[in-house]
Design a protein around this motif. Structure first.
Motif, mmCIF file in Angstrom:
data_model
loop_
_atom_site.group_PDB
_atom_site.id
_atom_site.type_symbol
_atom_site.label_atom_id
_atom_site.label_comp_id
_atom_site.label_asym_id
_atom_site.label_seq_id
_atom_site.Cartn_x
_atom_site.Cartn_y
_atom_site.Cartn_z
ATOM 1 N N SER A 134 0.828 -1.206 0.000
ATOM 2 C CA SER A 134 0.000 0.000 0.000
ATOM 3 C C SER A 134 0.864 1.257 0.000
ATOM 4 O O SER A 134 0.580 2.233 -0.704
ATOM 5 C CB SER A 134 -0.917 -0.018 1.227
ATOM 6 N N LEU A 135 1.965 1.238 0.775
ATOM 7 C CA LEU A 135 2.891 2.365 0.811
ATOM 8 C C LEU A 135 3.506 2.597 -0.567
ATOM 9 O O LEU A 135 3.549 3.725 -1.064
ATOM 10 C CB LEU A 135 3.995 2.106 1.841
ATOM 11 N N PHE A 136 3.945 1.511 -1.215
ATOM 12 C CA PHE A 136 4.545 1.661 -2.540
ATOM 13 C C PHE A 136 3.523 2.098 -3.590
ATOM 14 O O PHE A 136 3.873 2.772 -4.559
ATOM 15 C CB PHE A 136 5.270 0.375 -2.955
ATOM 16 N N LYS A 137 2.277 1.775 -3.380
ATOM 17 C CA LYS A 137 1.220 2.240 -4.284
ATOM 18 C C LYS A 137 1.091 3.761 -4.181
ATOM 19 O O LYS A 137 0.953 4.453 -5.190
ATOM 20 C CB LYS A 137 -0.105 1.551 -3.944
ATOM 21 N N VAL A 138 1.153 4.284 -2.953
ATOM 22 C CA VAL A 138 1.103 5.739 -2.756
ATOM 23 C C VAL A 138 2.328 6.392 -3.401
ATOM 24 O O VAL A 138 2.208 7.393 -4.112
ATOM 25 C CB VAL A 138 1.024 6.092 -1.250
ATOM 26 N N LEU A 139 3.511 5.809 -3.166
ATOM 27 C CA LEU A 139 4.727 6.357 -3.766
ATOM 28 C C LEU A 139 4.639 6.356 -5.290
ATOM 29 O O LEU A 139 5.041 7.328 -5.947
ATOM 30 C CB LEU A 139 5.957 5.568 -3.303
ATOM 31 N N ASN A 140 4.116 5.282 -5.838
ATOM 32 C CA ASN A 140 3.953 5.170 -7.288
ATOM 33 C C ASN A 140 2.998 6.243 -7.817
ATOM 34 O O ASN A 140 3.206 6.779 -8.909
ATOM 35 C CB ASN A 140 3.464 3.769 -7.653
ATOM 36 N N SER A 141 1.966 6.576 -7.037
ATOM 37 C CA SER A 141 1.021 7.608 -7.478
ATOM 38 C C SER A 141 1.684 8.987 -7.558
ATOM 39 O O SER A 141 1.194 9.880 -8.235
ATOM 40 C CB SER A 141 -0.199 7.654 -6.552
ATOM 41 N N PHE A 142 2.819 9.153 -6.860
ATOM 42 C CA PHE A 142 3.597 10.392 -6.937
ATOM 43 C C PHE A 142 4.779 10.252 -7.905
ATOM 44 O O PHE A 142 5.680 11.092 -7.909
ATOM 45 C CB PHE A 142 4.122 10.775 -5.545
ATOM 46 N N ASN A 143 4.778 9.177 -8.690
ATOM 47 C CA ASN A 143 5.850 8.892 -9.658
ATOM 48 C C ASN A 143 7.222 8.754 -8.994
ATOM 49 O O ASN A 143 8.245 9.171 -9.550
ATOM 50 C CB ASN A 143 5.907 9.957 -10.760
#
Length: 194
Positions: free
Chosen positions: A64-73
């Motif tokens: 879930s954390l990496f999904k958030v990071l991915n959403s910020f590129n």
């Protein structure tokens, strides 16, 4: 940023020879540089009574954390992470030791390139009670190059100062045989940042 360079001209001499005259100078230089990287320390912490379930939940929360990071590129290559650490939690009420469960933690360092991205990411992560941004540091990726520029400028100033001292005594400055310096690395490398 503070850099100091001290120059002194010294020379070893035989016991029967007169010492070589020396001149020693001290100079100081202060420079400010703009941060081009922000390092965020992010902690993921969860509690549970079953180790296997806790590991599974930690892995889900990590995803879930990496999904958030991915959403910020922010690519995974910009994230340093430690292994999951699990410790037993105990209570010592009334002198009796009682097992409460397990505390699992995992630490991440997230590297971003702008102050605005750092602020936005901190805000996005603050909505999850298991994830906490504990520290943010502003720093430069080019510390070595900037430090070299400061030291070079310091050496020029020190040499000019030494030449003036030598001329003031009617002497001529020879070659520099020793340069000592001290650079305040902490000011180069990091700064606390909210």
């Amino acid at each position: 940023v503070v850099s100091t360079v001290q120059t002194a001209s010294t020379q070893a001499v035989a016991a029967n020879e007169a010492p070589v005259p020396t001149v020693a100078v001290f100079t100081r230089e202060k420079k400010r540089f703009v941060a081009d990287e922000y390092v965020m320390t992010v902690n993921l912490t969860m509690l549970g009574t079953d180790k296997k379930v806790l590991y599974r939940k930690m892995n889900e929360k990590r995803a879930s954390l990496f999904k958030v990071l991915n959403s910020f590129n922010i690519p995974e290559s910009n994230v340093d992470q430690n292994s999951i650490k699990i410790e037993k939690e105990w209570s010592y009420d009334e002198g009796k030791r009682k097992f409460l469960g397990f505390r699992s933690t995992q630490k991440f360092e997230v590297h971003v390139e702008s102050k605005s991205l750092q602020k936005s990411l901190t805000q996005a992560l603050s909505t999850d009670s298991d994830i906490e941004v504990t520290k943010s540091l502003a720093r430069s990726k080019n510390v070595t190059a900037w430090q070299a520029d400061v030291v070079k400028e310091m050496c020029k100033k020190a040499f000019a100062k030494a030449e003036n001292y030598a001329r003031g005594t009617g002497a001529k400055l020879g070659k520099i045989v020793l340069v000592e310096g001290d650079v305040d690395q902490n000011n180069y490398a990091t700064g606390d940042y909210d």
